[in-house]
Design a protein around this motif. Structure first.
Motif, PDB file in Angstrom:
ATOM      1  N   LEU A  72       0.835  -1.209   0.000  1.00  0.00           N
ATOM      2  CA  LEU A  72       0.000   0.000   0.000  1.00  0.00           C
ATOM      3  C   LEU A  72       0.865   1.253   0.000  1.00  0.00           C
ATOM      4  CD1 LEU A  72      -2.805   1.209   0.076  1.00  0.00           C
ATOM      5  CD2 LEU A  72      -2.773   0.978   2.579  1.00  0.00           C
ATOM      6  N   THR A  73       1.970   1.224   0.730  1.00  0.00           N
ATOM      7  CA  THR A  73       2.889   2.365   0.715  1.00  0.00           C
ATOM      8  C   THR A  73       3.388   2.651  -0.695  1.00  0.00           C
ATOM      9  OG1 THR A  73       3.601   1.932   2.991  1.00  0.00           O
ATOM     10  CG2 THR A  73       5.087   3.230   1.595  1.00  0.00           C
ATOM     11  N   VAL A  74       3.762   1.599  -1.406  1.00  0.00           N
ATOM     12  CA  VAL A  74       4.239   1.760  -2.782  1.00  0.00           C
ATOM     13  C   VAL A  74       3.110   2.249  -3.679  1.00  0.00           C
ATOM     14  CG1 VAL A  74       5.081   0.509  -4.809  1.00  0.00           C
ATOM     15  CG2 VAL A  74       6.125   0.111  -2.561  1.00  0.00           C
ATOM     16  N   LEU A  75       1.908   1.709  -3.509  1.00  0.00           N
ATOM     17  CA  LEU A  75       0.784   2.143  -4.335  1.00  0.00           C
ATOM     18  C   LEU A  75       0.495   3.632  -4.133  1.00  0.00           C
ATOM     19  CD1 LEU A  75      -1.463   1.359  -6.325  1.00  0.00           C
ATOM     20  CD2 LEU A  75      -2.925   0.937  -4.329  1.00  0.00           C
ATOM     21  N   GLU A  76       0.542   4.084  -2.907  1.00  0.00           N
ATOM     22  CA  GLU A  76       0.319   5.512  -2.632  1.00  0.00           C
ATOM     23  C   GLU A  76       1.353   6.373  -3.356  1.00  0.00           C
ATOM     24  OE1 GLU A  76       0.509   5.519   1.582  1.00  0.00           O
ATOM     25  OE2 GLU A  76      -1.614   4.991   1.863  1.00  0.00           O
ATOM     26  N   ALA A  77       2.601   5.935  -3.345  1.00  0.00           N
ATOM     27  CA  ALA A  77       3.648   6.679  -4.042  1.00  0.00           C
ATOM     28  C   ALA A  77       3.411   6.663  -5.553  1.00  0.00           C
ATOM     29  CB  ALA A  77       5.015   6.087  -3.718  1.00  0.00           C
ATOM     30  N   THR A  86      -7.532  -6.568  -3.009  1.00  0.00           N
ATOM     31  CA  THR A  86      -8.280  -5.575  -3.786  1.00  0.00           C
ATOM     32  C   THR A  86      -9.214  -4.731  -2.924  1.00  0.00           C
ATOM     33  OG1 THR A  86      -9.925  -7.260  -4.355  1.00  0.00           O
ATOM     34  CG2 THR A  86      -8.137  -6.865  -5.938  1.00  0.00           C
ATOM     35  N   ALA A  87      -9.524  -5.192  -1.719  1.00  0.00           N
ATOM     36  CA  ALA A  87     -10.331  -4.345  -0.829  1.00  0.00           C
ATOM     37  C   ALA A  87      -9.593  -3.045  -0.521  1.00  0.00           C
ATOM     38  CB  ALA A  87     -10.658  -5.092   0.462  1.00  0.00           C
ATOM     39  N   LEU A  88      -8.266  -3.125  -0.443  1.00  0.00           N
ATOM     40  CA  LEU A  88      -7.469  -1.927  -0.151  1.00  0.00           C
ATOM     41  C   LEU A  88      -7.566  -0.910  -1.276  1.00  0.00           C
ATOM     42  CD1 LEU A  88      -4.242  -3.580   1.327  1.00  0.00           C
ATOM     43  CD2 LEU A  88      -6.115  -2.499   2.583  1.00  0.00           C
ATOM     44  N   ILE A  89      -7.581  -1.389  -2.519  1.00  0.00           N
ATOM     45  CA  ILE A  89      -7.623  -0.415  -3.615  1.00  0.00           C
ATOM     46  C   ILE A  89      -9.056   0.052  -3.882  1.00  0.00           C
ATOM     47  CG2 ILE A  89      -5.461  -1.214  -4.610  1.00  0.00           C
ATOM     48  CD1 ILE A  89      -7.006  -2.647  -6.775  1.00  0.00           C
ATOM     49  N   ARG A  90     -10.041  -0.794  -3.616  1.00  0.00           N
ATOM     50  CA  ARG A  90     -11.425  -0.313  -3.737  1.00  0.00           C
ATOM     51  C   ARG A  90     -11.668   0.856  -2.785  1.00  0.00           C
ATOM     52  NH1 ARG A  90     -14.842  -3.102  -6.910  1.00  0.00           N
ATOM     53  NH2 ARG A  90     -14.331  -5.272  -7.439  1.00  0.00           N
ATOM     54  N   GLN A  91     -11.101   0.770  -1.600  1.00  0.00           N
ATOM     55  CA  GLN A  91     -11.247   1.854  -0.630  1.00  0.00           C
ATOM     56  C   GLN A  91     -10.621   3.147  -1.130  1.00  0.00           C
ATOM     57  OE1 GLN A  91      -9.463   0.295   2.941  1.00  0.00           O
ATOM     58  NE2 GLN A  91     -11.041  -1.279   3.214  1.00  0.00           N
ATOM     59  N   ARG A  92      -9.693   3.033  -2.067  1.00  0.00           N
ATOM     60  CA  ARG A  92      -9.008   4.201  -2.611  1.00  0.00           C
ATOM     61  C   ARG A  92      -9.648   4.675  -3.926  1.00  0.00           C
ATOM     62  NH1 ARG A  92      -4.502   5.322  -0.070  1.00  0.00           N
ATOM     63  NH2 ARG A  92      -3.645   6.517  -1.840  1.00  0.00           N
ATOM     64  N   GLY A  93     -10.786   4.092  -4.275  1.00  0.00           N
ATOM     65  CA  GLY A  93     -11.516   4.546  -5.442  1.00  0.00           C
ATOM     66  C   GLY A  93     -11.251   3.797  -6.725  1.00  0.00           C
ATOM     67  N   TRP A  94     -10.489   2.711  -6.652  1.00  0.00           N
ATOM     68  CA  TRP A  94     -10.223   1.910  -7.839  1.00  0.00           C
ATOM     69  C   TRP A  94     -11.425   1.010  -8.141  1.00  0.00           C
ATOM     70  CZ3 TRP A  94      -5.582   1.689 -10.738  1.00  0.00           C
ATOM     71  CH2 TRP A  94      -4.524   2.453 -10.228  1.00  0.00           C
ATOM     72  N   SER A  95     -11.693   0.766  -9.422  1.00  0.00           N
ATOM     73  CA  SER A  95     -12.763  -0.146  -9.817  1.00  0.00           C
ATOM     74  C   SER A  95     -12.377  -0.858 -11.108  1.00  0.00           C
ATOM     75  CB  SER A  95     -14.084   0.607 -10.012  1.00  0.00           C
ATOM     76  OG  SER A  95     -13.954   1.569 -11.044  1.00  0.00           O
TER      77      SER A  95
END
Length: 308
Positions: free
Chosen positions: A92-97, A128-137
Motif C-alpha cells: 500500500l505504501t508503494v501504491l500511494e507513491a 483488492t479491498a485496499l484499492i477499492r477503498q481508494r476509489g479503484w474499480s
C-alpha cells in the motif's frame, strides 16, 4: 516491520523476475515470467526509472515491485504493481507513491487529472479491498487463452482464391505492419496511438523473430491484416496481436492467420500457443478463438482510478 524502498535499475531484473514468478505460482499455478520481458519493461521509453519505479525489500528479499509508464502524453497513465500476499502494508505504501507520481506525471503533461490503469489477475496477491477503498474499480476483463498444437494435426492452411499470406520480410513490411496495427486497433478499448519507433519498442522489435509476423492481403483490398507472434517465452508460443482492417472483417482472414500461426509454432516443436483477448472485444475475437480450440488459462482485470 522495516523495509528498504528504492527505485529499480536494469540490474534488478533477475530479482524482479523471481518475484513475479513467485506471484505467478500463487495466481496461476506456474511461473510464466521471462527475464527478457522484465528487462524490456524496465527499458520502456515512457519510464524514468529513478522516478517511475519502486522496489521494497525485507532484508535481501524483494517483496514489492512497481513500475509506471506514460504512452498517452496526456491523462492516461499505466502502472504495474506486484506484492507478496503477506506484505500488503508496504504494498500500500508503494501504491500511494505510485498514485502521487501518476498525478504529477499527468499534470506535467498538461492534464488536470490522471486516469490510471492497473492490470491484475482476477485472483491477485494484492488485497483488492485496499484499492477499492481508494476509489479503484474494474473497467475491463481480459482472458489469457491457450491451445495445444501438434505438427501432425496443425498444418498450414491453403489461402482461398484471391487471398495471400506473406512473412514480414523487410523494413517496408515492418512499417506496413505498424500501419495495419494502428488502423485495426484504433477502435479498441484503451488504444493509445503509437508512432513507429515507440511501437517497435512496444513489440520488443530487437528480440523479435520477424519470420513469425505475417501480412494477409486480398485482391480487392490489398494488405488487410497481420499477425505478430513471438517464440521467446519459455511457457508457450505467443501470439501478441492479430489485427484486420474494419472493411476486411467477416471474411475469415483472422482465422486464416490464426491457423497459420498454430502450424508455424507446431512445426517449431511447440506444444502450446497462447494469446490475450479483451472479453468485450467488439470484433467477435473471443468467439473466433473459441471456435479454433482456445480455452481460458487465466483472467486479468483492468482496474482504473481517476486521480485529481
Amino acid at each position: 516491520m522495516s523495509y528498504v524502498l528504492r527505485p529499480a535499475a536494469l540490474a534488478d531484473a533477475p530479482a524482479i523476475t523471481g518475484l513475479l514468478n513467485e506471484i505467478d505460482l500463487i495466481e496461476i499455478g506456474r511461473p510464466e515470467t521471462d527475464l527478457h520481458t522484465v528487462e524490456t519493461d524496465l527499458k520502456h521509453p515512457g519510464t524514468d526509472l529513478e522516478r517511475d519505479s519502486w522496489l521494497a525489500f525485507d532484508g535481501d528479499r524483494l517483496v514489492v515491485y512497481g513500475l509506471l509508464w506514460d504512452e498517452s502524453e496526456g491523462e492516461r497513465i499505466d502502472i504495474d504493481h506486484y506484492v507478496l500476499p503477506d506484505r500488503q502494508d508496504v504494498g500500500l505504501t508503494v501504491l500511494e507513491a505510485m498514485e502521487a507520481r501518476a498525478l504529477a506525471k499527468a499534470r506535467e503533461n498538461g492534464a488536470e487529472r490522471a486516469v490510471v490503469h492497473l492490470h491484475l489477475n482476477t485472483r491477485p496477491t494484492l488485497d483488492t479491498a485496499l484499492i477499492r477503498q481508494r476509489g479503484w474499480s474494474v473497467v475491463r476483463r481480459y482472458h489469457v487463452l491457450r491451445r495445444p498444437v501438434d505438427a501432425a494435426a496443425d498444418r498450414a492452411p491453403e489461402p482461398p482464391a484471391g487471398v495471400r499470406l506473406r512473412p514480414c520480410a523487410d523494413a517496408a513490411d515492418r512499417a506496413r505492419v505498424h500501419e495495419l496495427y494502428q488502423a485495426s486497433f484504433a477502435d479498441h478499448f484503451d488504444f493509445q496511438p503509437r508512432a513507429y519507433e515507440p511501437w517497435l519498442h512496444d513489440v520488443g522489435a530487437t528480440g523479435l523473430d520477424w519470420s513469425l509476423v505475417w501480412i494477409v492481403s486480398t485482391d480487392e483490398l490489398g494488405d488487410a491484416g497481420f499477425l505478430l507472434a513471438r517464440d521467446d517465452r519459455e511457457a508457450m508460443g505467443w501470439i501478441r496481436s492479430i489485427g484486420v482492417l474494419r472493411e476486411a472483417r467477416g471474411h475469415g482472414l483472422a482465422g486464416l492467420l490464426l491457423r497459420h500461426a498454430f502450424a508455424a509454432f507446431a512445426a517449431r516443436g511447440r506444444d502450446v500457443v497462447g494469446l490475450g483477448v479483451d472479453t468485450s472485444n467488439p470484433t467477435g475475437a473471443p468467439q473466433l478463438y473459441a471456435r479454433h480450440g482456445m480455452t481460458v488459462h487465466f483472467a486479468v482485470d483492468t482496474w482504473e482510478a481517476v486521480l485529481r
